[in-house]
Scaffold this motif. Sequence first.
Motif, PDB file in Angstrom:
ATOM      1  N   VAL A 181       0.858  -1.178   0.000  1.00 16.56           N
ATOM      2  CA  VAL A 181       0.000   0.000   0.000  1.00 16.56           C
ATOM      3  C   VAL A 181       0.895   1.229   0.000  1.00 16.56           C
ATOM      4  O   VAL A 181       1.751   1.385   0.875  1.00 16.56           O
ATOM      5  CB  VAL A 181      -0.938   0.019   1.223  1.00 16.56           C
ATOM      6  N   ASP A 182       0.713   2.085  -0.995  1.00 13.31           N
ATOM      7  CA  ASP A 182       1.459   3.334  -1.092  1.00 13.31           C
ATOM      8  C   ASP A 182       0.608   4.442  -0.481  1.00 13.31           C
ATOM      9  O   ASP A 182      -0.556   4.614  -0.860  1.00 13.31           O
ATOM     10  CB  ASP A 182       1.771   3.667  -2.550  1.00 13.31           C
ATOM     11  N   LEU A 183       1.206   5.160   0.458  1.00 16.84           N
ATOM     12  CA  LEU A 183       0.493   6.230   1.143  1.00 16.84           C
ATOM     13  C   LEU A 183       0.975   7.589   0.658  1.00 16.84           C
ATOM     14  O   LEU A 183       2.173   7.795   0.464  1.00 16.84           O
ATOM     15  CB  LEU A 183       0.713   6.133   2.656  1.00 16.84           C
ATOM     16  N   THR A 184       0.046   8.503   0.475  1.00 17.87           N
ATOM     17  CA  THR A 184       0.346   9.896   0.195  1.00 17.87           C
ATOM     18  C   THR A 184      -0.002  10.659   1.456  1.00 17.87           C
ATOM     19  O   THR A 184      -1.151  10.609   1.917  1.00 17.87           O
ATOM     20  CB  THR A 184      -0.481  10.419  -0.997  1.00 17.87           C
ATOM     21  N   VAL A 185       0.992  11.333   2.033  1.00 17.79           N
ATOM     22  CA  VAL A 185       0.815  11.989   3.332  1.00 17.79           C
ATOM     23  C   VAL A 185       1.256  13.447   3.193  1.00 17.79           C
ATOM     24  O   VAL A 185       2.403  13.726   2.845  1.00 17.79           O
ATOM     25  CB  VAL A 185       1.640  11.283   4.431  1.00 17.79           C
ATOM     26  N   SER A 186       0.329  14.372   3.473  1.00 20.26           N
ATOM     27  CA  SER A 186       0.654  15.791   3.315  1.00 20.26           C
ATOM     28  C   SER A 186       0.033  16.629   4.429  1.00 20.26           C
ATOM     29  O   SER A 186      -0.931  16.235   5.064  1.00 20.26           O
ATOM     30  CB  SER A 186       0.189  16.296   1.950  1.00 20.26           C
ATOM     31  N   ALA A 187       0.659  17.775   4.633  1.00 18.01           N
ATOM     32  CA  ALA A 187       0.162  18.781   5.579  1.00 18.01           C
ATOM     33  C   ALA A 187       0.433  20.149   4.968  1.00 18.01           C
ATOM     34  O   ALA A 187       1.484  20.344   4.346  1.00 18.01           O
ATOM     35  CB  ALA A 187       0.856  18.653   6.936  1.00 18.01           C
ATOM     36  N   ALA A 188      -0.495  21.048   5.119  1.00 17.27           N
ATOM     37  CA  ALA A 188      -0.371  22.400   4.568  1.00 17.27           C
ATOM     38  C   ALA A 188      -0.021  22.365   3.080  1.00 17.27           C
ATOM     39  O   ALA A 188       0.773  23.167   2.594  1.00 17.27           O
ATOM     40  CB  ALA A 188       0.657  23.209   5.359  1.00 17.27           C
ATOM     41  N   GLY A 189      -0.586  21.396   2.362  1.00 19.19           N
ATOM     42  CA  GLY A 189      -0.390  21.320   0.930  1.00 19.19           C
ATOM     43  C   GLY A 189       0.952  20.765   0.479  1.00 19.19           C
ATOM     44  O   GLY A 189       1.240  20.774  -0.714  1.00 19.19           O
ATOM     45  N   GLN A 190       1.777  20.279   1.413  1.00 17.65           N
ATOM     46  CA  GLN A 190       3.081  19.735   1.051  1.00 17.65           C
ATOM     47  C   GLN A 190       3.213  18.308   1.554  1.00 17.65           C
ATOM     48  O   GLN A 190       2.757  17.984   2.654  1.00 17.65           O
ATOM     49  CB  GLN A 190       4.195  20.583   1.650  1.00 17.65           C
ATOM     50  N   LYS A 191       3.851  17.466   0.753  1.00 15.57           N
ATOM     51  CA  LYS A 191       4.090  16.096   1.187  1.00 15.57           C
ATOM     52  C   LYS A 191       5.072  16.113   2.358  1.00 15.57           C
ATOM     53  O   LYS A 191       6.130  16.736   2.270  1.00 15.57           O
ATOM     54  CB  LYS A 191       4.641  15.243   0.045  1.00 15.57           C
ATOM     55  N   VAL A 192       4.694  15.430   3.428  1.00 13.36           N
ATOM     56  CA  VAL A 192       5.558  15.370   4.607  1.00 13.36           C
ATOM     57  C   VAL A 192       6.238  14.008   4.735  1.00 13.36           C
ATOM     58  O   VAL A 192       7.246  13.873   5.424  1.00 13.36           O
ATOM     59  CB  VAL A 192       4.799  15.730   5.909  1.00 13.36           C
ATOM     60  N   LEU A 193       5.681  13.002   4.081  1.00 14.03           N
ATOM     61  CA  LEU A 193       6.298  11.677   3.993  1.00 14.03           C
ATOM     62  C   LEU A 193       6.293  11.281   2.522  1.00 14.03           C
ATOM     63  O   LEU A 193       5.315  11.534   1.822  1.00 14.03           O
ATOM     64  CB  LEU A 193       5.510  10.628   4.787  1.00 14.03           C
ATOM     65  N   VAL A 194       7.365  10.670   2.056  1.00 13.17           N
ATOM     66  CA  VAL A 194       7.392  10.123   0.703  1.00 13.17           C
ATOM     67  C   VAL A 194       7.881   8.683   0.777  1.00 13.17           C
ATOM     68  O   VAL A 194       8.474   8.269   1.766  1.00 13.17           O
ATOM     69  CB  VAL A 194       8.272  10.945  -0.267  1.00 13.17           C
ATOM     70  N   LYS A 195       7.596   7.946  -0.288  1.00 14.01           N
ATOM     71  CA  LYS A 195       7.917   6.517  -0.318  1.00 14.01           C
ATOM     72  C   LYS A 195       7.377   5.841   0.938  1.00 14.01           C
ATOM     73  O   LYS A 195       8.014   4.974   1.520  1.00 14.01           O
ATOM     74  CB  LYS A 195       9.413   6.283  -0.490  1.00 14.01           C
ATOM     75  N   SER A 196       6.213   6.279   1.334  1.00 10.88           N
ATOM     76  CA  SER A 196       5.549   5.707   2.505  1.00 10.88           C
ATOM     77  C   SER A 196       4.792   4.474   2.035  1.00 10.88           C
ATOM     78  O   SER A 196       3.798   4.588   1.323  1.00 10.88           O
ATOM     79  CB  SER A 196       4.608   6.748   3.116  1.00 10.88           C
ATOM     80  N   GLN A 197       5.302   3.300   2.427  1.00 12.24           N
ATOM     81  CA  GLN A 197       4.770   2.048   1.907  1.00 12.24           C
ATOM     82  C   GLN A 197       4.602   1.024   3.024  1.00 12.24           C
ATOM     83  O   GLN A 197       5.510   0.828   3.832  1.00 12.24           O
ATOM     84  CB  GLN A 197       5.714   1.474   0.849  1.00 12.24           C
ATOM     85  N   ALA A 198       3.448   0.380   3.037  1.00 15.92           N
ATOM     86  CA  ALA A 198       3.164  -0.684   3.998  1.00 15.92           C
ATOM     87  C   ALA A 198       2.864  -1.962   3.225  1.00 15.92           C
ATOM     88  O   ALA A 198       2.114  -1.944   2.253  1.00 15.92           O
ATOM     89  CB  ALA A 198       1.964  -0.305   4.863  1.00 15.92           C
ATOM     90  N   VAL A 199       3.460  -3.055   3.659  1.00 21.29           N
ATOM     91  CA  VAL A 199       3.194  -4.350   3.041  1.00 21.29           C
ATOM     92  C   VAL A 199       2.229  -5.113   3.947  1.00 21.29           C
ATOM     93  O   VAL A 199       2.457  -5.239   5.150  1.00 21.29           O
ATOM     94  CB  VAL A 199       4.492  -5.158   2.835  1.00 21.29           C
ATOM     95  N   VAL A 200       1.137  -5.583   3.345  1.00 21.44           N
ATOM     96  CA  VAL A 200       0.095  -6.302   4.065  1.00 21.44           C
ATOM     97  C   VAL A 200       0.059  -7.740   3.560  1.00 21.44           C
ATOM     98  O   VAL A 200      -0.011  -7.967   2.347  1.00 21.44           O
ATOM     99  CB  VAL A 200      -1.283  -5.635   3.854  1.00 21.44           C
ATOM    100  N   ARG A 201       0.122  -8.687   4.502  1.00 23.36           N
ATOM    101  CA  ARG A 201       0.045 -10.114   4.129  1.00 23.36           C
ATOM    102  C   ARG A 201      -1.346 -10.649   4.446  1.00 23.36           C
ATOM    103  O   ARG A 201      -1.874 -10.448   5.536  1.00 23.36           O
ATOM    104  CB  ARG A 201       1.086 -10.928   4.886  1.00 23.36           C
ATOM    105  N   PHE A 202      -1.912 -11.344   3.464  1.00 24.82           N
ATOM    106  CA  PHE A 202      -3.228 -11.966   3.612  1.00 24.82           C
ATOM    107  C   PHE A 202      -3.057 -13.455   3.832  1.00 24.82           C
ATOM    108  O   PHE A 202      -2.210 -14.101   3.204  1.00 24.82           O
ATOM    109  CB  PHE A 202      -4.081 -11.717   2.358  1.00 24.82           C
ATOM    110  N   GLN A 203      -3.861 -14.006   4.718  1.00 23.32           N
ATOM    111  CA  GLN A 203      -3.830 -15.441   4.996  1.00 23.32           C
ATOM    112  C   GLN A 203      -4.369 -16.223   3.800  1.00 23.32           C
ATOM    113  O   GLN A 203      -5.227 -15.751   3.073  1.00 23.32           O
ATOM    114  CB  GLN A 203      -4.679 -15.768   6.237  1.00 23.32           C
ATOM    115  N   ARG A 204      -3.877 -17.425   3.649  1.00 25.14           N
ATOM    116  CA  ARG A 204      -4.393 -18.307   2.604  1.00 25.14           C
ATOM    117  C   ARG A 204      -5.786 -18.788   3.026  1.00 25.14           C
ATOM    118  O   ARG A 204      -6.034 -19.022   4.201  1.00 25.14           O
ATOM    119  CB  ARG A 204      -3.467 -19.494   2.406  1.00 25.14           C
ATOM    120  N   PRO A 205      -6.681 -18.948   2.049  1.00 29.28           N
ATOM    121  CA  PRO A 205      -8.041 -19.399   2.394  1.00 29.28           C
ATOM    122  C   PRO A 205      -8.048 -20.831   2.883  1.00 29.28           C
ATOM    123  O   PRO A 205      -7.179 -21.604   2.679  1.00 29.28           O
ATOM    124  CB  PRO A 205      -8.814 -19.255   1.080  1.00 29.28           C
TER     125      PRO A 205
END
Length: 150
Positions: free
Chosen positions: A126-150
Motif C-alpha cells: 500500500v502506497d500512502l500519500t501523506v501531506s500537511a499544509a499542501g506539502q508532502k511530509v512523507l514520501v515513499k511511505s509504503q506498507a506491506v500487508v500479508r493476507f492469509q491463505r483461504p
Amino acid sequence: MSIDFDSLSVGDAIGETTVTVNRADLVRYAGASGDFNPIHWNERFASEVGLPGVIAHGMFTMGSAVQLVTDWVGDPGAVVDYQTRFTKPVVVEDVAGVSPTDAPGTEVSVAGKIGAKDDDARTVRVDLTVSAAGQKVLVKSQAVVRFQRP
C-alpha cells in the motif's frame, strides 16, 4: 480479514483520512514515547535551531499515517513491513488564547492505494500519500500487508 485478496488490483484506493494534530497531542505522545525533545513543545527552541516552529514527532506522523492501512485491513498484525522517508516537518501552530486541548491543530491528509501485488506471497504494498499544509511530509511511505491463505 474480510477483504478478498483475489479481488484486489494495483491502483485500487484503500481510502483516505485526515488526522488533526494539536500541541496537546504532542505532549501526550512525548509522555508515551519518552521523546521530550524541545522541538516538539518549545517554540523558541524550535526557532533557534532553524525550524519553522514546533513540529510533530516523526514517529507520531508515521504512526498516524499507517493507521489508515490497519483500519482498512482490520488486523494490525497483517502489516508485515512499513517504511517511509521524512521530507517536511509537520508544523503544529500554537493558537493564542486557546487551550492546547481545544486548539484546532494541523491537518495531516493521508490517502492510500495498492502499489503492488504479489499473488505467490499473498501480499499487497500500500502506497500512502501523506501531506500537511499542501506539502508532502512523507514520501515513499509504503506498507506491506500479508493476507492469509483461504
